[in-house]
Design a protein around this motif. Structure first.
Motif, mmCIF file in Angstrom:
data_model
loop_
_atom_site.group_PDB
_atom_site.id
_atom_site.type_symbol
_atom_site.label_atom_id
_atom_site.label_comp_id
_atom_site.label_asym_id
_atom_site.label_seq_id
_atom_site.Cartn_x
_atom_site.Cartn_y
_atom_site.Cartn_z
ATOM 1 N N HIS A 386 -17.332 2.298 -4.232
ATOM 2 C CA HIS A 386 -18.216 1.490 -3.393
ATOM 3 C C HIS A 386 -18.513 0.149 -4.048
ATOM 4 C CE1 HIS A 386 -22.590 0.754 -2.011
ATOM 5 N NE2 HIS A 386 -21.765 0.167 -1.181
ATOM 6 N N GLN A 387 -18.821 0.146 -5.323
ATOM 7 C CA GLN A 387 -19.142 -1.098 -6.007
ATOM 8 C C GLN A 387 -17.919 -2.006 -6.124
ATOM 9 O OE1 GLN A 387 -21.082 -0.373 -9.731
ATOM 10 N NE2 GLN A 387 -22.742 0.820 -8.834
ATOM 11 N N ARG A 388 -16.775 -1.428 -6.425
ATOM 12 C CA ARG A 388 -15.579 -2.257 -6.600
ATOM 13 C C ARG A 388 -15.048 -2.781 -5.276
ATOM 14 N NH1 ARG A 388 -11.873 0.440 -11.427
ATOM 15 N NH2 ARG A 388 -13.359 0.065 -13.109
ATOM 16 N N VAL A 389 -15.199 -2.020 -4.212
ATOM 17 C CA VAL A 389 -14.698 -2.504 -2.937
ATOM 18 C C VAL A 389 -15.570 -3.653 -2.430
ATOM 19 C CG1 VAL A 389 -16.001 -1.004 -1.373
ATOM 20 C CG2 VAL A 389 -13.688 -1.716 -0.765
ATOM 21 N N LEU A 390 -16.861 -3.635 -2.744
ATOM 22 C CA LEU A 390 -17.724 -4.760 -2.381
ATOM 23 C C LEU A 390 -17.358 -6.001 -3.180
ATOM 24 C CD1 LEU A 390 -21.252 -3.101 -2.036
ATOM 25 C CD2 LEU A 390 -19.698 -3.827 -0.223
ATOM 26 N N ALA A 391 -16.923 -5.813 -4.422
ATOM 27 C CA ALA A 391 -16.517 -6.945 -5.253
ATOM 28 C C ALA A 391 -15.104 -7.421 -4.947
ATOM 29 C CB ALA A 391 -16.630 -6.569 -6.733
ATOM 30 N N GLY A 392 -14.355 -6.678 -4.129
ATOM 31 C CA GLY A 392 -13.005 -7.080 -3.795
ATOM 32 C C GLY A 392 -11.999 -6.893 -4.917
ATOM 33 N N GLU A 393 -12.222 -5.926 -5.800
ATOM 34 C CA GLU A 393 -11.313 -5.694 -6.931
ATOM 35 C C GLU A 393 -10.153 -4.813 -6.474
ATOM 36 O OE1 GLU A 393 -13.739 -4.067 -9.988
ATOM 37 O OE2 GLU A 393 -14.910 -5.895 -10.271
ATOM 38 N N ALA A 394 -9.222 -5.430 -5.762
ATOM 39 C CA ALA A 394 -8.139 -4.667 -5.146
ATOM 40 C C ALA A 394 -7.200 -4.061 -6.180
ATOM 41 C CB ALA A 394 -7.367 -5.566 -4.184
ATOM 42 N N ASP A 395 -6.829 -4.845 -7.191
ATOM 43 C CA ASP A 395 -5.866 -4.340 -8.178
ATOM 44 C C ASP A 395 -6.420 -3.145 -8.939
ATOM 45 O OD1 ASP A 395 -4.111 -6.296 -7.424
ATOM 46 O OD2 ASP A 395 -4.715 -7.705 -8.990
ATOM 47 N N GLU A 396 -7.690 -3.230 -9.387
ATOM 48 C CA GLU A 396 -8.281 -2.122 -10.129
ATOM 49 C C GLU A 396 -8.406 -0.880 -9.258
ATOM 50 O OE1 GLU A 396 -9.362 -5.128 -10.035
ATOM 51 O OE2 GLU A 396 -9.230 -5.867 -12.104
ATOM 52 N N LEU A 397 -8.826 -1.063 -8.002
ATOM 53 C CA LEU A 397 -8.959 0.085 -7.111
ATOM 54 C C LEU A 397 -7.605 0.716 -6.813
ATOM 55 C CD1 LEU A 397 -11.649 -1.185 -4.588
ATOM 56 C CD2 LEU A 397 -11.842 0.777 -6.092
ATOM 57 N N THR A 398 -6.584 -0.105 -6.644
ATOM 58 C CA THR A 398 -5.253 0.437 -6.373
ATOM 59 C C THR A 398 -4.730 1.230 -7.560
ATOM 60 O OG1 THR A 398 -4.793 -1.417 -4.886
ATOM 61 C CG2 THR A 398 -2.916 -0.159 -5.680
ATOM 62 N N LYS A 399 -4.938 0.712 -8.779
ATOM 63 C CA LYS A 399 -4.502 1.444 -9.968
ATOM 64 C C LYS A 399 -5.244 2.769 -10.101
ATOM 65 C CE LYS A 399 -3.262 -2.711 -12.591
ATOM 66 N NZ LYS A 399 -3.603 -3.575 -13.752
ATOM 67 N N ASP A 400 -6.568 2.741 -9.868
ATOM 68 C CA ASP A 400 -7.337 3.990 -9.935
ATOM 69 C C ASP A 400 -6.862 4.983 -8.879
ATOM 70 O OD1 ASP A 400 -8.773 2.863 -11.973
ATOM 71 O OD2 ASP A 400 -10.507 2.326 -10.739
ATOM 72 N N ALA A 401 -6.607 4.479 -7.678
ATOM 73 C CA ALA A 401 -6.156 5.370 -6.609
ATOM 74 C C ALA A 401 -4.792 5.965 -6.927
ATOM 75 C CB ALA A 401 -6.109 4.611 -5.284
ATOM 76 N N GLN A 402 -3.885 5.156 -7.464
ATOM 77 C CA GLN A 402 -2.565 5.682 -7.814
ATOM 78 C C GLN A 402 -2.662 6.752 -8.893
ATOM 79 O OE1 GLN A 402 -0.636 1.992 -8.802
ATOM 80 N NE2 GLN A 402 0.278 1.761 -6.773
ATOM 81 N N ALA A 403 -3.521 6.518 -9.892
ATOM 82 C CA ALA A 403 -3.699 7.529 -10.939
ATOM 83 C C ALA A 403 -4.310 8.807 -10.361
ATOM 84 C CB ALA A 403 -4.584 6.966 -12.049
ATOM 85 N N TYR A 404 -5.265 8.679 -9.456
ATOM 86 C CA TYR A 404 -5.904 9.847 -8.841
ATOM 87 C C TYR A 404 -4.896 10.630 -7.997
ATOM 88 C CZ TYR A 404 -9.826 12.497 -6.863
ATOM 89 O OH TYR A 404 -10.697 13.489 -6.516
ATOM 90 N N VAL A 405 -4.075 9.919 -7.212
ATOM 91 C CA VAL A 405 -3.111 10.584 -6.338
ATOM 92 C C VAL A 405 -2.014 11.258 -7.161
ATOM 93 C CG1 VAL A 405 -1.345 10.164 -4.587
ATOM 94 C CG2 VAL A 405 -3.593 9.123 -4.355
ATOM 95 N N ARG A 406 -1.607 10.631 -8.273
ATOM 96 C CA ARG A 406 -0.612 11.285 -9.120
ATOM 97 C C ARG A 406 -1.143 12.594 -9.685
ATOM 98 N NH1 ARG A 406 0.627 5.938 -10.925
ATOM 99 N NH2 ARG A 406 -0.843 6.201 -12.652
ATOM 100 N N ARG A 407 -2.426 12.656 -9.933
ATOM 101 C CA ARG A 407 -3.020 13.860 -10.504
ATOM 102 C C ARG A 407 -3.319 14.905 -9.430
ATOM 103 N NH1 ARG A 407 -8.622 14.024 -14.092
ATOM 104 N NH2 ARG A 407 -8.525 16.222 -14.648
ATOM 105 N N PHE A 408 -3.789 14.460 -8.269
ATOM 106 C CA PHE A 408 -4.164 15.403 -7.211
ATOM 107 C C PHE A 408 -3.316 15.121 -5.963
ATOM 108 C CE2 PHE A 408 -8.021 14.953 -9.861
ATOM 109 C CZ PHE A 408 -8.139 16.253 -10.283
ATOM 110 N N SER A 409 -3.944 14.538 -4.942
ATOM 111 C CA SER A 409 -3.238 14.208 -3.703
ATOM 112 C C SER A 409 -4.036 13.120 -2.989
ATOM 113 C CB SER A 409 -3.085 15.441 -2.809
ATOM 114 O OG SER A 409 -4.367 15.895 -2.388
ATOM 115 N N PHE A 410 -3.373 12.465 -2.024
ATOM 116 C CA PHE A 410 -4.070 11.449 -1.250
ATOM 117 C C PHE A 410 -5.144 12.074 -0.368
ATOM 118 C CE2 PHE A 410 -4.388 8.435 2.360
ATOM 119 C CZ PHE A 410 -4.819 7.324 1.652
ATOM 120 N N ALA A 411 -4.908 13.299 0.093
ATOM 121 C CA ALA A 411 -5.935 13.977 0.892
ATOM 122 C C ALA A 411 -7.209 14.183 0.076
ATOM 123 C CB ALA A 411 -5.390 15.321 1.384
ATOM 124 N N ARG A 412 -7.064 14.619 -1.159
ATOM 125 C CA ARG A 412 -8.231 14.810 -2.017
ATOM 126 C C ARG A 412 -8.900 13.467 -2.335
ATOM 127 N NH1 ARG A 412 -9.826 19.038 -5.417
ATOM 128 N NH2 ARG A 412 -11.160 18.408 -7.152
#
Length: 635
Positions: A386-412
């Motif tokens: 929530h905080q990063r999306v308000l700040a518009g930190e697209a690259d950091e959020l994308t990297k975090d999301a990719q790491a999360y999806v590699r570990r779990f799934s996009f559904a999770r």
């Protein structure tokens, strides 16, 4: 934590209380130092005492045996250090000339550039600069005259009584008695604290009150476990470091390698500063014994190589999160406790601060310490999103999301991060705290995450995609248009096996289209042939010639304000796809929803998350994404 952390506003009472506590720590140093040392050592020795009691010894013999073993080890290390130091003191005169020569060379190398710069500045200085007055050849030198006058004065004679053996022994005893006496006090306190550990815990619980029994016991257990784990890991790492340094110095022929190895391991207990001090001492000694600089450079290169490998590769794996402190907090705590208690404070800075951080997780008054000094803020993934999306930190959020999806799934990721974080943003939007620029940033970042992260596994490409521009339409429609541009109107071929398509449908609203597209991408990431339509739109009704291709229809859960439109859309889907299962997903953070009984009459199943939807249509892929063993998936 079971409570919200307090705000960090400083009132007069807070400032006065903090000042009184710091003053008490400073002026009560002589009493608090040995007490803190004994308490920390008791936490460290507690696992050893428990291990000894398991073999059948009573509490008192187990405590005495554990303290005796540790005292013997420390005494042995101290004896080795003392012997080596005596040897170095005896050999020091023969290194004196080499030290003076090296210091002169270093001074010359350092002063030569400074002198050259000073000469250049003097050459370009203005001509009006007043030169200092120097005495002429024939003039009178006042300084020499004053010196001659001073030397002609009578010199006072001081009669000293020769120092006897008794005086020398008295000075030695006075010098040694302080540390030995303090060590004895710490040892006595340590024994009694270990013997009365259960009683002390009961007293602390009683002091906290009956209502806080669970929290107090949990705090004491977390502090004991955290400090014990940290010190044990640190002891293993530092002992390995000292052994490696000592062995390396012995192999290159440096005298007293055992001393330097032990010194490096011991000083490394002092955060950051200890390593620098050990390296500086070794560098000075090696430079003194070697006529050249090659041996000193070699030793320093080995020292730095060991430290870099240890700090960046071994410590993160061994420690993990055992310290519980951020790197900045370690430095700040070392400065604070070192200023209060000197060398003892430096040694105890990390465990003392760690105890405060652990206590702050359960005690409201200490929560700001945990927030400021903990290894990570007490913030969920959704709050961070929530905080990063308000700040518009697209690259950091994308990297975090990719790491999360590699570990779990996009559904999770959608269930636990993306959708809860967006729910917070929607609340802010309703309160009017988000401006137009932040809304545009949110749309772009969310679309970029959904397109980049979820489509990576779908297309099999690991290349970096271009950033999604600012969106004028809703995000769901934008994502669907991008997928239709790649796969066609029906988002894929219709020449597929019967019952292999999962259809995701939603009403023509920004909420429904967004949830539909997220679910499609979560299913397609798991290699499910998922496609989407806008329910109620005649041009998007399923192909009438292929009704048997669809096995399951996911339709978004209705809201109270569109329940009639939703019921009509469900009836049309039932008529077009009579053999398909009708499923809806009731998200736990949705609001303004109709009664569950009304929805249950018109669907075959109500699920609670995207993960449940993935498990419903692809159980093997869902179990694999969540890390379940193959045997369990087969069962």
């Amino acid at each position: 934590m079971n409570f919200q952390p307090p705000s960090l506003r400083l009132g007069a009472n807070t400032v006065v209380s903090a000042t009184c506590i710091i003053a008490l720590l400073h002026f009560g140093r002589e009493v608090l130092e040995p007490l803190a040392l004994a308490l920390i050592l008791s936490l460290v020795l507690a696992p050893l005492v428990r291990s000894v009691t398991r073999i059948g010894l009573a509490r008192m013999p187990a405590v005495l045996l554990s303290v005796a073993l540790v005292s013997t080890f420390l005494t042995g290390v101290g004896a080795v250090l003392a012997t080596q130091l005596v040897t170095i003191t005896r050999d020091l005169p023969q290194y004196r000339s080499a030290i003076r020569t090296k210091v002169a060379k270093v001074r010359e190398v350092v002063e030569r550039p400074i002198s050259r710069i000073e000469a250049e500045l003097s050459a370009v200085a203005p001509s009006g600069t007043v030169e200092p007055v120097r005495p002429r050849r024939g003039g009178v030198n006042l300084a020499v005259t004053a010196a001659n006058t001073a030397t002609s004065a009578p010199v006072p004679v001081e009669v000293r009584t020769p120092r006897t053996m008794k005086d020398t022994l008295g000075r030695i005893v006075g010098l040694v008695w302080g540390p030995i006496g303090e060590a004895g006090v710490v040892l006595i306190l340590l024994v009694f604290i270990l013997l009365e550990q259960g009683s002390l815990r009961d007293r602390l619980v009683r002091l906290a009150g009956q209502a806080e029994v669970s929290r107090t016991i949990r705090t004491l257990g977390d502090a004991a476990q955290g400090v014990s784990r940290f010190f044990f890991s640190q002891f293993i790492v530092n002992a390995t470091f000292g052994a490696a340094i000592g062995l390396s110095l012995w192999l290159v022929g440096v005298p007293h390698a055992v001393l330097w190895g032990v010194l490096s391991g011991v000083l490394r207990f002092v955060p950051y500063l200890g390593v620098l001090l050990a390296g500086a001492i070794i560098a000075v000694f090696v430079a003194a014994i070697d006529p050249g600089w090659s041996l000193a450079v070699t030793c320093m290169a080995m020292f730095l190589a060991f430290e870099v490998v240890l700090a960046n590769f071994i410590e993160p794996k061994v420690y993990g999160h055992s310290s519980g402190l951020s790197p900045l907090a370690v430095i700040v705590s070392a400065l604070f406790w070192g200023a209060l208690w000197g060398p003892v404070g430096l040694l105890l800075s990390t465990p003392l601060t760690l105890c405060l951080v652990v206590a702050g997780r359960h005690v409201r008054a200490l929560a700001p310490i945990t927030i400021l000094l903990g290894d990570a803020p007490n913030m969920s993934d959704a709050e961070r999103f929530h905080q990063r999306v308000l700040a518009g930190e697209a690259d950091e959020l994308t990297k975090d999301a990719q790491a999360y999806v590699r570990r779990f799934s996009f559904a999770r990721y959608c269930d636990h991060v993306l959708l809860p974080g967006l729910r917070m943003a929607v609340s802010d939007l309703g309160a009017g705290t988000i401006d137009k620029l932040q809304q545009d940033r949110m749309r772009a970042v969310i679309a970029n995450i959904a397109e980049t992260v979820a489509s990576a596994s779908e297309s099999g490409s690991r290349t970096r995609r271009k950033a999604v521009p600012l969106l004028d339409a809703n995000i769901g429609a934008h994502l669907r248009q991008m997928r239709e541009a790649r796969f066609g109107r029906w988002q894929g071929s219709l020449d597929v096996p019967s019952g292999s398509i999962v259809l995701c449908a939603g009403l023509p609203s920004e909420r429904d289209e967004f949830l539909t597209e997220l679910l499609v991408r979560a299913l397609r990431e798991a290699e499910v042939d998922a496609r989407s339509i806008v329910a109620g739109a005649p041009q998007e009704r399923p192909e009438p010639a292929h009704p048997g291709l669809v096995s399951t229809v996911f339709i978004t859960y209705p809201r109270q304000d569109n329940i009639e439109e939703w019921l009509l859309a469900v009836a049309e889907l039932r008529a077009d796809l009579p053999e398909a299962l009708m499923v809806t997903v009731l998200l736990p953070y949705d609001e303004q929803l109709p009664k569950r009984a009304l929805v249950e009459e018109h669907v075959d199943m109500i699920l609670r998350s995207f993960e449940e939807g993935l498990a419903f249509v692809a159980p093997d892929r869902a179990a694999q994404a969540n890390g379940a063993p193959a045997r369990m998936r087969a069962a």
